[in-house]
Design an enzyme around this catalytic site. Structure first.
Site, PDB file in Angstrom:
ATOM      1  N   ARG A  20      80.081 122.800  30.130  1.00 18.77           N
ATOM      2  CA  ARG A  20      80.273 124.249  30.198  1.00 18.77           C
ATOM      3  C   ARG A  20      81.719 124.633  29.942  1.00 18.77           C
ATOM      4  NH1 ARG A  20      75.588 125.386  33.779  1.00 18.77           N
ATOM      5  NH2 ARG A  20      75.409 127.581  34.260  1.00 18.77           N
ATOM      6  N   ARG A  52      63.075 135.888  37.244  1.00 17.50           N
ATOM      7  CA  ARG A  52      62.867 134.433  37.192  1.00 17.50           C
ATOM      8  C   ARG A  52      62.368 133.883  38.523  1.00 17.50           C
ATOM      9  NH1 ARG A  52      67.473 130.374  35.086  1.00 17.50           N
ATOM     10  NH2 ARG A  52      68.786 131.225  36.733  1.00 17.50           N
TER      11      ARG A  52
HETATM   12  P1  ADP Z   1      68.509 129.177  31.600  1.00 14.15           P
HETATM   13  O1  ADP Z   1      68.115 127.781  31.995  1.00 14.15           O
HETATM   14  O2  ADP Z   1      69.145 129.237  30.234  1.00 14.15           O
HETATM   15  O3  ADP Z   1      69.343 129.874  32.643  1.00 14.15           O
HETATM   16  P2  ADP Z   1      65.669 129.794  31.992  1.00 14.15           P
HETATM   17  O4  ADP Z   1      64.976 128.775  31.146  1.00 14.15           O
HETATM   18  O5  ADP Z   1      65.654 129.588  33.458  1.00 14.15           O
HETATM   19  O6  ADP Z   1      67.180 130.047  31.459  1.00 14.15           O
HETATM   20  O7  ADP Z   1      65.009 131.223  31.624  1.00 14.15           O
HETATM   21  C1  ADP Z   1      65.442 132.410  32.296  1.00 14.15           C
HETATM   22  C2  ADP Z   1      64.233 133.316  32.519  1.00 14.15           C
HETATM   23  O8  ADP Z   1      63.784 133.837  31.258  1.00 14.15           O
HETATM   24  C3  ADP Z   1      63.025 132.605  33.137  1.00 14.15           C
HETATM   25  O9  ADP Z   1      62.391 133.485  34.028  1.00 14.15           O
HETATM   26  C4  ADP Z   1      62.130 132.273  31.932  1.00 14.15           C
HETATM   27  O10 ADP Z   1      60.741 132.248  32.281  1.00 14.15           O
HETATM   28  C5  ADP Z   1      62.428 133.442  30.989  1.00 14.15           C
HETATM   29  N1  ADP Z   1      62.397 133.057  29.569  1.00 14.15           N
HETATM   30  C6  ADP Z   1      62.774 131.868  29.025  1.00 14.15           C
HETATM   31  N2  ADP Z   1      62.631 131.894  27.677  1.00 14.15           N
HETATM   32  C7  ADP Z   1      62.154 133.130  27.371  1.00 14.15           C
HETATM   33  C8  ADP Z   1      61.793 133.783  26.149  1.00 14.15           C
HETATM   34  N3  ADP Z   1      61.920 133.150  24.960  1.00 14.15           N
HETATM   35  N4  ADP Z   1      61.340 135.052  26.205  1.00 14.15           N
HETATM   36  C9  ADP Z   1      61.239 135.701  27.417  1.00 14.15           C
HETATM   37  N5  ADP Z   1      61.561 135.144  28.594  1.00 14.15           N
HETATM   38  C10 ADP Z   1      62.012 133.879  28.585  1.00 14.15           C
HETATM   39  P1  AMP Z   2      72.564 126.806  36.259  1.00 14.45           P
HETATM   40  O1  AMP Z   2      71.411 126.249  37.028  1.00 14.45           O
HETATM   41  O2  AMP Z   2      72.853 126.051  34.992  1.00 14.45           O
HETATM   42  O3  AMP Z   2      72.436 128.298  36.019  1.00 14.45           O
HETATM   43  O4  AMP Z   2      73.850 126.590  37.168  1.00 14.45           O
HETATM   44  C1  AMP Z   2      73.955 127.187  38.458  1.00 14.45           C
HETATM   45  C2  AMP Z   2      75.400 127.098  38.965  1.00 14.45           C
HETATM   46  O5  AMP Z   2      75.778 125.716  39.137  1.00 14.45           O
HETATM   47  C3  AMP Z   2      76.474 127.678  38.037  1.00 14.45           C
HETATM   48  O6  AMP Z   2      76.621 129.086  38.173  1.00 14.45           O
HETATM   49  C4  AMP Z   2      77.719 126.906  38.511  1.00 14.45           C
HETATM   50  O7  AMP Z   2      78.206 127.415  39.727  1.00 14.45           O
HETATM   51  C5  AMP Z   2      77.138 125.516  38.779  1.00 14.45           C
HETATM   52  N1  AMP Z   2      77.180 124.672  37.559  1.00 14.45           N
HETATM   53  C6  AMP Z   2      76.105 124.184  36.871  1.00 14.45           C
HETATM   54  N2  AMP Z   2      76.513 123.447  35.822  1.00 14.45           N
HETATM   55  C7  AMP Z   2      77.878 123.474  35.836  1.00 14.45           C
HETATM   56  C8  AMP Z   2      78.888 122.932  34.990  1.00 14.45           C
HETATM   57  N3  AMP Z   2      78.573 122.191  33.906  1.00 14.45           N
HETATM   58  N4  AMP Z   2      80.179 123.167  35.306  1.00 14.45           N
HETATM   59  C9  AMP Z   2      80.508 123.883  36.393  1.00 14.45           C
HETATM   60  N5  AMP Z   2      79.617 124.451  37.213  1.00 14.45           N
HETATM   61  C10 AMP Z   2      78.303 124.250  36.951  1.00 14.45           C
END
Ligand code: ADP
Ligand code: AMP
Length: 216
Positions: free
Chosen positions: A90, A129
């Site tokens: 990140r 989500r």
């Molecule tokens: P990230 O891991 O990048 O934070 P997630 O995979 O958790 O994102 O997805 C965030 C939210 O958006 C979840 O609630 C998921 O079900 C929804 N989502 C994921 N892909 C899509 C898409 N292509 N269109 C609409 N909603 C989506």
């Molecule tokens: P995520 O599940 O990827 O949305 O991450 C949730 C939280 O975990 C982020 O908002 C950060 O606080 C921490 N985190 C996850 N991955 C990283 C990373 N590669 N570097 C620093 N913080 C991280």
């Protein structure tokens, strides 16, 4: 040789959703740094306690801590064929550290798909989500589970993440823009970046990702 892929994109882009599908298809280990931190938090390990404040504020956990955690995970035997990294790296410093550790293991990053979704869509994605403890992801409008509150895949309970509240999400998007978006140029310069339109429905995004991976 082991194959490592890195999914990047803003919070809510769909990295976790796609990682689960792609990892299963290619029999790759899915490594989500966020899931690793949440697991540590749940078990109240020293690492979890250290990460907690940063996560609650929507800030990044310091690089040295994060790099150490991922290094330990990648060095386990189940990653001998590679892994799909989701949420790591990140920062450019994390990306440098990843290159060094993979080189030590005789491997490298194969491809970095960027799942591109504009900021205006992210709050709605994250506020709807629902996740299970295994990291299976649903959305109350875009990808609802068959039974509200229950994971379709393993039957466990779904919950909403503390850091998906609007104020925290806004900070996470700011942190992404300032600290993670530089990776677009970083991997672009190394000819590893491929941009995927993340605004399409989930299965259309999967198709684009699979076709990008098949090309390398
Ligand atoms: P990230 O891991 O990048 O934070 P997630 O995979 O958790 O994102 O997805 C965030 C939210 O958006 C979840 O609630 C998921 O079900 C929804 N989502 C994921 N892909 C899509 C898409 N292509 N269109 C609409 N909603 C989506
Ligand atoms: P995520 O599940 O990827 O949305 O991450 C949730 C939280 O975990 C982020 O908002 C950060 O606080 C921490 N985190 C996850 N991955 C990283 C990373 N590669 N570097 C620093 N913080 C991280």
């Amino acid at each position: 040789m082991a194959k490592f892929y890195v999914l990047i994109g803003p919070p809510g882009a769909g990295k976790g959703t796609q990682a689960k599908i792609i990892a299963e298809k290619y029999n790759l280990v899915h490594i989500s740094s966020g899931d690793l931190f949440r697991e540590n938090l749940k078990n109240q390990t020293e690492l979890g306690k250290l990460a907690q404040g940063f996560m609650t504020r929507g800030e990044l956990v310091p690089d040295d801590v994060t790099i150490g955690m991922v290094r330990e995970r990648i060095s386990r035997p189940d990653c001998k064929n590679g892994a799909l990294l989701d949420g790591f790296p990140r920062t450019p410093a994390q990306a440098d550290a990843l290159a060094v550790m993979l080189k030590e293991f005789g491997s490298k990053v194969e491809l970095v798909p960027l799942i591109d979704v504009p900021a205006k869509d992210l709050i709605e994605r994250l506020s709807g989500r629902w996740t299970c403890k295994e990291g299976h992801v649903f959305h109350e409008k875009f990808n609802p589970p068959q039974k509200a509150g229950i994971c379709d895949i393993d039957g466990s309970e779904l919950y909403q993440r503390e850091d998906d509240k609007k104020a925290t999400v806004e900070n996470r998007i700011k942190v992404y823009t300032e600290q993670t978006a530089p990776l677009i140029e970083y991997y672009g310069n190394r000819k590893l970046l491929v941009k995927i339109d993340g605004t399409k429905p989930i299965d259309a995004v999967t198709k684009e990702l699979l076709s990008a991976i098949e090309k390398v």
